[in-house]
Structure formats: C-alpha cells, structure tokens
Design a protein around this motif. Structure first.
Motif, short mmCIF file in Angstrom:
data_model
loop_
_atom_site.label_atom_id
_atom_site.label_comp_id
_atom_site.label_asym_id
_atom_site.label_seq_id
_atom_site.Cartn_x
_atom_site.Cartn_y
_atom_site.Cartn_z
N THR A 126 -5.22 44.09 23.37
CA THR A 126 -6.33 43.15 23.52
C THR A 126 -7.23 43.50 24.69
O THR A 126 -8.45 43.32 24.62
CB THR A 126 -5.79 41.72 23.73
N THR A 127 -6.66 44.01 25.78
CA THR A 127 -7.46 44.31 26.97
C THR A 127 -8.53 45.34 26.66
O THR A 127 -9.72 45.13 26.93
CB THR A 127 -6.56 44.83 28.11
N ILE A 128 -8.14 46.47 26.07
CA ILE A 128 -9.09 47.54 25.81
C ILE A 128 -10.02 47.18 24.67
O ILE A 128 -11.24 47.41 24.74
CB ILE A 128 -8.34 48.86 25.52
N ALA A 129 -9.49 46.58 23.61
CA ALA A 129 -10.34 46.18 22.48
C ALA A 129 -11.39 45.17 22.94
O ALA A 129 -12.57 45.26 22.57
CB ALA A 129 -9.50 45.61 21.36
N LEU B 236 4.21 42.35 25.15
CA LEU B 236 3.73 43.50 25.92
C LEU B 236 2.79 44.38 25.10
O LEU B 236 1.83 44.92 25.64
CB LEU B 236 4.92 44.31 26.43
N ILE B 237 3.08 44.53 23.83
CA ILE B 237 2.16 45.30 22.97
C ILE B 237 0.79 44.62 22.95
O ILE B 237 -0.25 45.26 23.11
CB ILE B 237 2.71 45.42 21.54
N GLY B 238 0.81 43.32 22.77
CA GLY B 238 -0.44 42.58 22.71
C GLY B 238 -1.22 42.61 24.01
O GLY B 238 -2.44 42.63 24.03
N LEU B 239 -0.51 42.62 25.14
CA LEU B 239 -1.16 42.64 26.45
C LEU B 239 -1.45 44.06 26.93
O LEU B 239 -1.78 44.26 28.10
CB LEU B 239 -0.29 41.92 27.48
N ALA B 240 -1.34 45.02 26.02
CA ALA B 240 -1.58 46.43 26.36
C ALA B 240 -0.46 46.96 27.25
O ALA B 240 -0.67 47.34 28.40
CB ALA B 240 -2.92 46.61 27.03
N SER B 241 0.76 46.96 26.71
CA SER B 241 1.93 47.32 27.50
C SER B 241 2.19 48.81 27.50
O SER B 241 1.66 49.57 26.71
CB SER B 241 3.15 46.61 26.93
N SER C 14 -6.19 34.13 29.20
CA SER C 14 -6.96 35.11 29.96
C SER C 14 -7.26 36.38 29.16
O SER C 14 -7.90 37.29 29.67
CB SER C 14 -6.22 35.47 31.26
N THR C 15 -6.83 36.43 27.92
CA THR C 15 -7.32 37.48 27.02
C THR C 15 -8.74 37.17 26.56
O THR C 15 -9.44 38.04 26.05
CB THR C 15 -6.43 37.61 25.77
N THR D 46 -6.52 42.02 15.96
CA THR D 46 -5.40 42.74 15.35
C THR D 46 -4.23 42.84 16.31
O THR D 46 -3.06 42.83 15.89
CB THR D 46 -5.85 44.15 14.91
N PHE D 47 -4.50 42.93 17.61
CA PHE D 47 -3.43 42.94 18.60
C PHE D 47 -3.04 41.53 19.03
O PHE D 47 -1.87 41.23 19.22
CB PHE D 47 -3.85 43.76 19.83
N PHE D 48 -4.04 40.67 19.19
CA PHE D 48 -3.76 39.34 19.72
C PHE D 48 -2.94 38.49 18.76
O PHE D 48 -1.96 37.84 19.17
CB PHE D 48 -5.09 38.62 20.04
N ALA D 49 -3.32 38.45 17.49
CA ALA D 49 -2.70 37.51 16.54
C ALA D 49 -1.20 37.70 16.37
O ALA D 49 -0.43 36.76 16.56
CB ALA D 49 -3.43 37.58 15.19
#
Length: 510
Positions: A349-352, A334-339, A278-279, A384-387
């Motif tokens: 990933t959400t904002i990018a 959590l970092i990757g999901l915009a925590s 869902s990203t 950069t966040f997702f990987a």
C-alpha cells in the motif's frame, strides 16, 4: 469444523457489518449526485465553495465522530446486556438514523441523521467481529471473523452501484433520498434474524450461566461425529478456567492500562487501527470522486470507476479471508504494509499509494488520458494490497487478542481509534482539497509504519482465544486443558461460577 448452524449465525451477524459500510458508502456515493449537491448547495465551485467544502467534510466527519462515541456506548452495552441484545439496540438506532437522513429537508437535519447513524456504526464495528470471534473455533476463526471485512466492503460496493444507478434517475431528489433510505434495509433484516441468534457462550459463562453456554457450544461446534460432545465440553472447561484465572486480577478500566499484559494488548489494538487509517484508505475512498473529476472522469463515469474499485476490494477481502488461517495474521499485515517478507519485497500500500498520489498531482486538471489511466491503475493496485492484507486482517486481529473480561472494552478502544483517525484525516483532507488537492495524500506515505509493525505484532494463528495470554507474558495464567474424556459433571466446572458471577458484577459497575 464450522457446522451449518454456526455458518448461519456468522452470516446473520455480518449483516451488521454490511449495514455499517452501506451507511458509510452512501455518503461517498451521494456526494457525486447533482441533485444532492443542488439541494444542499454543496458544489465546490463558485461563491459558496468554502461553505460547500466544510459541509462536505462535516457530512463525513460527524459520521466518524458518532462512530467514535458509539464504539464505547455499544461496547458497554455488549458487556452489560449481552452481545445479542446490544445488536438489537444498535439496529434500532441505525434504523432511526436512516429515517432522519432520508427525510432531511435542511443540512442540519441531514447532519443529525449522520450523527445518529454514526453512533450505530460504532456498534456495527465492535459487536459483529466480537460476536463472530466468540462463536468460532480456533482453526477457522480467521476465516469466520473475516466475514466482517468482506461484508463491510460488500456494503460499500452495494452503495456505490446504487449510486451509479441513481445517476440515471430523472428525479433528482429521489436519487439521494432513496440511497439514504436504503440504509434501513439491513437494520430491519438484522432485527428479524435476531430470533435465530444465540447469546455467545463466553458472555454466558462470564455472567454465571455455564449450562446455557455449554448448550450453545454444542449447537455451534458439534458436527455430528462427536456423540459425547467432547469438543464442547473441552471448550467450556477452558473458558471457565480462563475466566477464573482472569478474575484474580483487577478488571477495572484503570487496570487495562496499568497491568503490563493488558496494556500491551490495548496498545496493539490502538497501533493496529492507527496503521490501518494511516495508509490513507478512507481519504482515498471518501474523496476519490473529486480526484477522478480532476482527471476528466465525471458523472456516471466516475461512479463506475469507484464501483469497480470497491467490487474488486470485496473480492480481495474474500481471498484474504481464505488465506488468513493458512498464511497467518502477522504475515498478511506485513505484506499489506509493505513488509520485508519472503513473499514480497518493498511493495504494498505504501508504494502503490505514493505512485498514485504523484500521478494524481501531476495529471489532475490536465487532459493526458494516459496519465489519468495510470493514476487509476495505481489506485487499483493500492486496494489490491490493502483489502486482503490489512482491511480483512485488522478486524480479526483486533477481536481476538483480548481476553473475555476485557474484549468489549479493548475492541471499543481499538475501533474508537479507527473512527478518531478517520475523522481527523477526513476533515483535514477536505480542508486541504481546495488548496493542495491530492498532495495531501503524501502525509500517508510518511505515516506508513511497516517497520514498527514487524517488531510489535505477534502471530495469533491457530491459538484459542484463551491461549492468547501466552503471547503477552501470561504463560502461568493461561488455562491448559488436558486431553482425554470430559464429563458434564466435571467438578472443575461448577465451583468457578461464584468467581465468574463476581467478575460480571464488577464489569457492570465500571
């Protein structure tokens, strides 16, 4: 410590991960080749645009559909005949799929080849991380299983760089046929490497072969400083005791969803891959060629951007693998999901992805080079966040939260969720591409669920796979091994074999 033999085993198994991504990446690479589009009449302009759009969607969709069913088939095989022999079958099926795809002379034959390759890909996403988790020591398991994520993206990068090179081939049929045939190389390599692979000690123990399991543990985890093999003996004792404890419960498929602790693990695996898909990563990657074309980047230029994008992702997966055992799985997710963590606030990933989508909608079809450049820049920020945070972490987490008796089936449901939502999102995005284009990506902005993830994902860093039950309310059902010297003739090991064998029989009849 991970000794040299263990590292060789981990790398050899990860060839299966590379095989999956090479097969997946090939579809994106050849959709940008004129020779492929001409041969199968798949151009998105003209009178056949509707047909072309549906066939492009089917080309990717049937691959994911095959992966959905392959996840269950190969998980069952991994329990029934062992992890190693299931890898063999998986490689043979993948080899057949690549031959059919490369020799295709009709769209139906091409789709059949993709279905077969997809079936094998289900196994490629289940067996390698499961195998790696079962041969790793607890303190390095995150880094070791992260090889699956790294090799996954390395295969994507290989497919895209090969696709870039194919743009310059004067033989238009050779362009895409060679790329499809390239998928056979890792399948053949894995069939050769299998002669140096052991069966995993956890599967051997579960199936009443503790002596072989102990020998494998010694080979995998002894570093030369432990002459009496105390580490291997402690690990063997813990595995045996945990399997004996697990054998006291119903191990049927029904029990995996009715027993509270098992059900929570299953739901975590499902949520994990739902969040990952869902990203919008697979949609962004699979149809990025069309977005880049709308920004004025066509032909080899678009292929170059995508190749650099995936190569950057591979590097970041490697970085994520190095950080995973230090920072922790939960924190990385959590970092990757915009925590809302101390390391980063309201980013990821959400904002990018949201900004990339807005820019693609605004500047797609126009001539504003600055806007096009910004769109591509935020695409790179997204990965950069997702990987390092989501991609590499999700496979590690999904492989380690399940106990031995349900690991194959739990991971099958987890990976089937990945393929199921990938198929749905990709099919929907292909249909939406002709009408609303990049606006479809807005659905992923609303589906990003880092708030939910904050409350439901426990930290697993540093725990052995037998100790995971502590996180799921099984404190009284977790094997606790006392420190001290363990003897190979320890009476705690042998009597459990009858119980272990009975579990194995029950598993094979599910």
């Amino acid at each position: 410590m991970t000794n040299s033999y263990n590292q060789i085993v981990l790398l050899a198994v990860s060839v299966g991960s590379f095989n999956y991504s090479l097969s997946f990446g090939t579809s994106s690479a050849i959709i940008g080749l004129e020779g492929f589009l001409d041969y199968f009449r798949l151009h998105l302009e003209g009178e056949e645009a509707s047909y072309a759009s549906s066939m492009q969607g089917a080309f990717t969709g049937v691959f994911f559909a095959g992966g959905f069913f392959g996840s269950f088939i190969f998980a069952w095989l991994a329990d029934y005949i062992g992890r190693k022999r299931a890898l063999d079958v998986m490689s043979i099926v993948a080899l057949i799929g690549s031959i059919v795809s490369g020799a295709s002379f009709h769209i139906g034959m091409l789709l059949a080849g993709r279905v077969i390759t997809g079936l094998a890909s289900g196994g490629m996403n289940v067996i390698p991380p499961m195998f790696q988790s079962e041969v790793s020591v607890a303190e390095h398991r995150g880094r070791n299983v992260s090889l699956h994520g790294f090799m996954f993206v390395a295969g994507l990068a290989t497919a895209n760089w090969a696709g870039l090179g194919a743009n310059f081939s004067p033989n238009e049929q050779l362009q895409w046929r060679l790329l499809l045939a390239l998928q056979a190389v890792p399948s053949i390599l894995l069939l050769v490497l299998r002669f140096w692979l052991p069966e995993t000690p956890k599967w051997l123990t579960l199936n009443g072969r503790p002596d072989e399991a102990l020998g494998t543990l010694k080979n995998l985890h002894d570093d030369g400083s432990d002459a009496e093999h105390q580490r291997a003996l402690h690990e063997q004792q813990e595995i045996v005791q945990q399997i004996e404890l697990d054998s006291r419960h119903d191990t049927s498929w029904k029990a995996l969803f009715t027993r509270p602790s098992a059900r929570r693990r299953m739901l975590l695996g499902i949520f994990l891959m739902f969040f990952q898909q869902s990203t919008g990563q697979n949609v962004l990657y699979g149809l990025q060629i069309n977005i880049l074309n709308s920004l004025g980047l066509t032909g080899w230029k678009a292929s170059l951007v995508i190749s650099c994008y995936i190569t950057w992702a591979a590097f970041l997966n490697f970085v994520g693998a190095a950080l995973l055992d230090r920072v922790g799985r939960r924190t990385m997710l959590l970092i990757g999901l915009a925590s809302h963590t101390r390391l980063i606030h309201k980013a990821g990933t959400t904002i990018a992805g949201a900004i990339h989508t807005s820019l693609a909608v605004t500047y797609g079809g126009g001539s504003n080079k600055v806007g096009a450049g910004a769109t591509v820049a935020f695409l790179f920020l997204f990965i950069t966040f997702f990987a390092p945070c989501i991609d590499v972490t999700s496979y590690v987490y999904g492989a380690e939260i399940f106990p031995t008796y349900m690991r194959a089936r739990g991971l099958a449901v987890t990976i089937a969720t990945y393929f199921g939502f990938a198929a749905v999102y990709t099919a929907a995005s292909t249909a939406a591409n002709n009408s609303i284009g990049a606006k479809f990506n807005m659905v992923f902005i609303s589906l990003s669920a880092f708030v939910v993830a904050y409350y439901v994902f426990p930290e697993t860093k540093g725990l052995s796979m037998e100790e995971m039950g502590i996180l799921f309310g099984e404190e009284t059902e977790v094997a606790h091994i006392e420190s001290g010297t363990v003897s190979p003739s320890d009476p705690k090991i042998e009597p459990v074999n009858i119980q272990v064998q009975s579990v194995a029989v029950k598993e094979s009849n599910v």
